[in-house]
Write an enzyme that holds these catalytic residues in place. Structure first.
Site, PDB file in Angstrom:
ATOM      1  N   LYS A 125       1.141  -0.894   0.041  1.00  0.00           N
ATOM      2  CA  LYS A 125       0.226  -0.171   0.261  1.00  0.00           C
ATOM      3  C   LYS A 125       1.144   1.103   0.058  1.00  0.00           C
ATOM      4  CE  LYS A 125      -4.555   1.205  -0.365  1.00  0.00           C
ATOM      5  NZ  LYS A 125      -5.155   0.461  -0.693  1.00  0.00           N
ATOM      6  N   ASP A 165      -6.667   4.344  -5.287  1.00  0.00           N
ATOM      7  CA  ASP A 165      -7.767   4.613  -3.830  1.00  0.00           C
ATOM      8  C   ASP A 165      -7.970   5.709  -3.540  1.00  0.00           C
ATOM      9  OD1 ASP A 165      -7.577   4.776  -0.393  1.00  0.00           O
ATOM     10  OD2 ASP A 165      -7.759   2.475  -1.591  1.00  0.00           O
TER      11      ASP A 165
END
Length: 450
Positions: A125, A165
């Site tokens: 991430k 995201d």
């Protein structure tokens, strides 16, 4: 001191102040007790100790110039958590709340989510505390170019493949990819979520929301029910929420709420999803403008929320889909949902329910789909985009959607079967965590200690 307590104490000492990360790790480790007791090799190989530490953490400065000629500085992050199953895969989040703990929590969750898909994907991430809201397109481009200049040497099509995201959509992916090409000279599948016109997959934008609904469909089917006619409470008004609303409507459900940072929109007759998509995706308009076209709807501003909870969860309904952000649904919200007759919760966001809320749902015996299983559709179609890029091919939208639906069905089956194996039928939290853990842990043991 138990192994879990020892690991948590070590994390609090080595990674201070990262509460969301502690929460994510503890929720997983506590659920793994049955499989750890049954298979001692996971203790003997030091799997847990290795699993909770990222393989690599990259922190960097992002310096860029705004429209007034002023130099701005933000922080950039990429956590490459685990590559036992394949290249690191996970989105980039641009939001003021981003810090090391948030990125580590998201990266840790991504390990199990990616494992559950059955696809060859590791977990990672990244992101920045930059907020695209309020900035001009030129400023967003300048920031993205600076961000990729710092990151590009650490990613690659078979090494680490970021996606979007919160705060990172097709526009931002385009700017990031353009800078990667400029610096590397290569046209490769190093980012997913690209425009379908130049390497992106059809269906990627819709995938997380659609996949969440497909997962709910499988949960209901196990009880002999369907989505048809179900009143659905949805939070958020971003990409995940909008396409959750769209697929719910398509499958005959009646979504009646959505929300953003300004408040909650409630339309008991059923939300006008095409209008919402126009307002949020094209016009970037406030949710309250929906009332201009639908006088029978109402809008509850954040300042009017009562009892410390969100107005989304105060409405009578059958199913709930938290699709906004982490820890948005509290214990008080869970009590309100249960009191209003909700019989199922399916997470579209990452860790949107607090531990108290999850405990209440499990004790009440309602159906509960945890995010690492229910919202895996986005990363699943990202991997399908990687496949298409590697083959220099483009799949029709129908093929992507059909494959996504099959993947979500398989994730539910795997989680449900594992729950039954450990005498906890219907407990998809236990089932999803153990199923994902086994796949990653077995790969780590097979590949030796590193």
């Amino acid at each position: 001191m138990s192994q879990v307590s020892s690991i948590m104490a070590g994390l609090r000492q080595s990674s201070p102040g990262q509460n969301e990360f502690y929460q994510a790790v503890e929720e997983v480790l506590e659920v793994l007790t049955p499989v750890l007791d049954a298979e001692p090799r996971y203790h003997n190989e030091g799997v847990l100790e290795r699993l909770v530490e990222p393989e690599r953490q990259i922190l960097f400065r992002v310096a860029w110039v705004d429209d007034a000629g002023v130099v701005r500085v933000n922080k950039g992050y990429r956590v490459q958590f685990n590559s036992a199953l394949g290249p690191y895969k996970g989105g980039l989040r641009f939001h003021p709340s981003v810090n090391s703990g948030i990125i580590k929590f998201l990266g840790f969750e991504q390990i199990f989510k990616n494992a559950l898909t059955g696809l060859p994907l590791g977990g990672g991430k990244g992101g920045s505390d930059f907020n695209p809201k309020g900035h001009s397109p030129r400023e967003i481009m300048a920031f993205c170019q600076a961000f990729m200049t710092a990151l590009h040497r650490h990613i690659g099509a078979t090494l680490d493949v970021p996606a979007g995201d919160i705060g990172v959509g097709q526009r931002e992916i385009g700017y990031l990819y353009g800078q990667y090409r400029r610096l590397s000279g290569r046209f490769e599948g190093v980012l997913t979520g690209k425009s379908p016109g130049w390497g992106g997959s059809l269906g990627r934008k819709e995938a997380t929301g659609y996949g969440c609904v497909y997962f709910a469909e499988n949960m209901l089917a196990e009880k002999g029910e369907t989505l048809k006619g179900k009143r659905c409470l949805v939070s958020g008004a971003g990409n995940v929420a909008l396409y959750t609303l769209e697929k719910l409507t398509e499958l005959g459900a009646r979504p009646i709420t959505c929300s953003d940072s300004s408040g909650t929109l409630i339309h008991p007759a059923g939300l006008d999803v095409p209008l919402l998509k126009t307002l949020k995706e094209q016009q970037r308009a406030p949710l309250a403008t929906y009332l201009d076209s639908h006088g029978d709807a109402r809008f509850v501003p954040v300042e009017a929320y009562e009892n410390g909870g969100s107005a989304v969860w105060q409405q009578p309904g059958d199913l709930a889909f938290p699709c906004a952000t982490q820890n948005e649904l509290t214990g008080a919200d869970a009590e309100a949902l249960l009191g209003n007759g909700v019989r199922g919760v399916c997470e579209g966001a990452n860790m949107p329910c607090t531990r108290e809320a999850i405990s209440l749902f499990l004790r009440a015996g309602i159906q509960y789909g945890p995010g690492k299983a229910a919202n895996a559709g986005g990363v699943a179609v990202s991997q399908l985009e990687m496949q298409q890029n590697a083959a220099m091919a483009r799949w029709p939208a129908e093929q992507v959607d059909r494959t996504l639906r099959a993947i979500m069905s398989d994730i539910h089956r795997r989680a449900s079967d594992t729950a039954r194996e450990f005498d906890a039928p219907g407990n998809l939290v236990l089932g999803a965590n153990i199923a994902g853990f086994r796949r990653v842990a077995d790969a780590m043991i097979d590949q030796g200690v590193f």
